[in-house]
Scaffold this active site. Structure first.
Site, PDB file in Angstrom:
ATOM      1  N   ASN A  76      67.812  83.484  40.523  1.00 51.52           N
ATOM      2  CA  ASN A  76      67.726  82.257  39.722  1.00 51.52           C
ATOM      3  C   ASN A  76      69.082  81.697  39.312  1.00 51.52           C
ATOM      4  OD1 ASN A  76      67.926  84.575  38.025  1.00 51.52           O
ATOM      5  ND2 ASN A  76      67.224  83.378  36.277  1.00 51.52           N
ATOM      6  N   GLY A 102      66.060  91.453  36.842  1.00 51.17           N
ATOM      7  CA  GLY A 102      64.934  91.080  37.678  1.00 51.17           C
ATOM      8  C   GLY A 102      63.615  91.382  36.996  1.00 51.17           C
ATOM      9  N   SER A 103      62.612  91.714  37.791  1.00 54.68           N
ATOM     10  CA  SER A 103      61.258  91.869  37.262  1.00 54.68           C
ATOM     11  C   SER A 103      61.032  93.243  36.643  1.00 54.68           C
ATOM     12  CB  SER A 103      60.233  91.659  38.382  1.00 54.68           C
ATOM     13  OG  SER A 103      60.218  92.777  39.259  1.00 54.68           O
ATOM     14  N   ALA A 113      58.377  95.030  37.046  1.00 52.54           N
ATOM     15  CA  ALA A 113      57.778  95.904  38.062  1.00 52.54           C
ATOM     16  C   ALA A 113      58.850  96.606  38.889  1.00 52.54           C
ATOM     17  CB  ALA A 113      56.862  95.087  38.971  1.00 52.54           C
ATOM     18  N   THR A 114      59.881  95.869  39.286  1.00 52.95           N
ATOM     19  CA  THR A 114      60.978  96.475  40.053  1.00 52.95           C
ATOM     20  C   THR A 114      61.754  97.460  39.192  1.00 52.95           C
ATOM     21  OG1 THR A 114      61.156  94.464  41.384  1.00 52.95           O
ATOM     22  CG2 THR A 114      63.018  95.970  41.448  1.00 52.95           C
ATOM     23  N   ALA A 115      61.913  97.145  37.909  1.00 57.56           N
ATOM     24  CA  ALA A 115      62.638  98.042  37.002  1.00 57.56           C
ATOM     25  C   ALA A 115      61.953  99.404  36.900  1.00 57.56           C
ATOM     26  CB  ALA A 115      62.747  97.405  35.620  1.00 57.56           C
ATOM     27  N   GLU A 128      67.784  94.244  32.604  1.00 59.21           N
ATOM     28  CA  GLU A 128      67.513  92.967  31.941  1.00 59.21           C
ATOM     29  C   GLU A 128      66.354  92.331  32.696  1.00 59.21           C
ATOM     30  OE1 GLU A 128      66.870  89.454  31.152  1.00 59.21           O
ATOM     31  OE2 GLU A 128      68.685  88.974  32.273  1.00 59.21           O
ATOM     32  N   CYS A 160      65.350  83.417  32.697  1.00 57.86           N
ATOM     33  CA  CYS A 160      64.583  84.403  31.925  1.00 57.86           C
ATOM     34  C   CYS A 160      64.479  84.025  30.453  1.00 57.86           C
ATOM     35  CB  CYS A 160      65.213  85.789  32.073  1.00 57.86           C
ATOM     36  SG  CYS A 160      66.955  85.850  31.586  1.00 57.86           S
ATOM     37  N   GLU A 205      74.102  94.270  27.215  1.00 58.45           N
ATOM     38  CA  GLU A 205      75.404  93.997  27.806  1.00 58.45           C
ATOM     39  C   GLU A 205      76.027  92.834  27.058  1.00 58.45           C
ATOM     40  OE1 GLU A 205      75.659  94.124  32.135  1.00 58.45           O
ATOM     41  OE2 GLU A 205      73.900  95.428  32.213  1.00 58.45           O
TER      42      GLU A 205
END
Length: 487
Positions: free
Chosen positions: A155, A231-232, A234-236, A253, A287, A468
């Protein structure tokens, strides 16, 4: 510039050299729906080569003084700034955002990230404590961790990639970074400036590819002790599982379902204009964008009328037209996903006031296969609806009335995310009271997206792990050691 016919063909950047990929992924121009770029489809072999290069470069880079590292970073920032328009055009074409947004937000912030962390690393101090009764002095030292694995989203491609690279290398780490395979061009362009900036081979390595292939190889690599991911959620979860056997340090994040709370005493004109921006900037693909707007019932009709009118003036169209506020969404699949949420709202009996299915977009012939969607405002959606609970990440926002302060705090907190919130009121006591109780990592009052990079950035609940920002990034990218000296 490498090319294959009409396609731009990117290469990985490993150990200070460009390395051609053996297989490639199609990357689309979101404003036309046509393939214009080939991105390396990297995997374990390429990631391993990049990690080896980063490990080799680490001793020399980490031994340099912060001032020496800062000098290199500032030179890179200067080179990028001198090519600001070129970077902005590439970012606009690759991501779909307007040229205006890319040239005023994305690329200037990317340059600023390097300058900020080049400076901030010079000003951190460590702790010291005296234990005179025991004849001891304690102090701390901070050391770089090693090879940092950095994964950034599509994004805000260069903006968020540099937000990770800059503090990592400022602290003395070397990096292997993986941008999104959908938006890799500006990362590749930045690599072309590394040598001229004086970045030693192996300090910054960029490997292009998908999450399940290149990303998985990076986060699961035993020689990468630290991973920063945006990112998402789900990926985290997958990253957390892959990193667990190695006790990796993670900064995650993730998504947001950010509320705006508008009290009756808000400055209505300022509130409406800012909330349109916070809802629809960058096609709603930030986000931090507002996707739930709670308005005190006595001013709800007035707000809704003015907000819909302002949303209709937020122009969507060809990214190169400087009069447009929004460009195209990132992909055909993402556009269909965002449209799907509007359909759910309609099926549940909600009212769509403008945008999708209400207002027709007029586009040039060459852009009619692009992934465009007008700002969409919905009311009458239940708090329990998927539309109010899940991250949409597009130009869609829901407006709903509330009666009591206690009620709206509970409703604002009633999602699994907790990244950002905005509060609109002239009552200073209420500002502090509400901000203190909102489950959000960031709370803006009477404004949106005002960022001091010194301050912590991150979310609560499913919106992330860790923070961060100036001191927080320094702490994340370094190990602390306590030294005790007996006199």
């Amino acid at each position: 510039m490498p090319g294959n016919g009409t396609f731009l063909v990117l290469e990985n950047y490993i150990g200070g050299k460009f390395v051609p990929g053996s297989a490639h992924i199609d990357s689309y121009d979101p404003s036309t729906g046509e393939v214009y770029c080939k991105v390396p489809d990297s995997g374990r072999e390429e990631v391993d080569a990049a990690v080896k290069a980063a490990k080799k470069a680490f001793p020399d880079w980490s031994a340099r003084s912060p001032a020496e590292r800062a000098q290199v970073m500032n030179k890179l920032a200067d080179l990028m700034e001198a090519r600001l328009e070129e970077f902005a055009q590439a970012e606009s074409k690759d991501q779909g955002k307007t040229i205006t947004f890319a040239s005023t937000v994305d690329i200037p912030r990317s340059v600023h990230n390097f300058r900020f962390f080049a400076s901030s690393v010079l000003h951190h101090t460590t702790d010291c404590s005296q234990m005179d009764h025991m004849g001891c002095l304690n102090y701390t030292i901070r050391s770089p961790v090693g090879v940092a694995g950095l994964i950034s989203p599509w994004n805000l491609p260069l903006y968020l990639l540099t937000w990770k690279i800059a503090p990592a290398i400022a602290a003395g780490n070397t990096v292997v970074a993986k941008p999104s395979e959908m938006t890799s061009v500006t990362a590749w362009m930045m690599c072309k400036l590394m040598n001229e900036a004086g970045v030693p081979p192996g300090v910054v390595n960029i490997v292009f590819g998908t999450g399940p292939s290149a990303g998985d190889a990076l986060v699961g690599h035993p020689d990468v002790p630290l991973v920063s991911f945006t990112g998402s959620t789900a990926t985290a979860r997958v990253i957390t599982e892959r990193g667990a056997p190695y006790c990796k340090r993670l900064s995650l994040e993730l998504g947001g379902k950010n509320p705006a709370i508008v009290f009756a005493d808000a400055d209505m004109e300022q509130c409406v204009s800012t909330t349109v921006r916070s809802s629809f900037s960058n096609q709603g693909e930030i986000c931090l964008c507002t996707s739930r707007i709670f308005v005190e019932r006595s001013v709800f009709p007035e707000f809704l009328e003015k907000f819909v009118a302002a949303a209709r003036k937020w122009k969507t169209g060809v990214p190169t037209d400087v009069s447009n506020n929004n460009g195209a969404l990132i992909s055909k699949e993402h556009l269909e996903k965002v449209r799907g949420f509007v359909k759910v709202a309609r099926d549940e009996g909600a009212q769509v006031h403008c945008g999708e299915g209400v207002d027709q977009l007029v586009l040039p012939e060459s852009n009619r296969s692009g992934y465009f969607m007008a700002p969409t405002v919905i009311s009458g959606v239940a708090d329990s609806s998927r539309v109010m609970q899940e991250e949409i990440f597009g130009p869609v926002t829901c407006v709903t009335p509330f009666d009591l302060e206690e009620e709206v705090i509970s409703r604002a907190n009633g999602v699994r995310f907790g990244l950002a919130a905005t509060v609109w009121t002239r009552d200073v006591g209420r500002v502090h009271r509400v901000a203190g109780r909102l489950q959000s990592g960031l709370v803006w009052t009477n404004c949106w997206l005002v960022r001091d990079l010194n301050l912590p950035f991150g979310g609560m609940k499913h919106s992330g792990v860790g923070r961060e920002g100036g001191k927080d990034s320094y702490h994340f990218f370094t190990e602390v050691k306590t030294v005790t000296v007996k006199q």
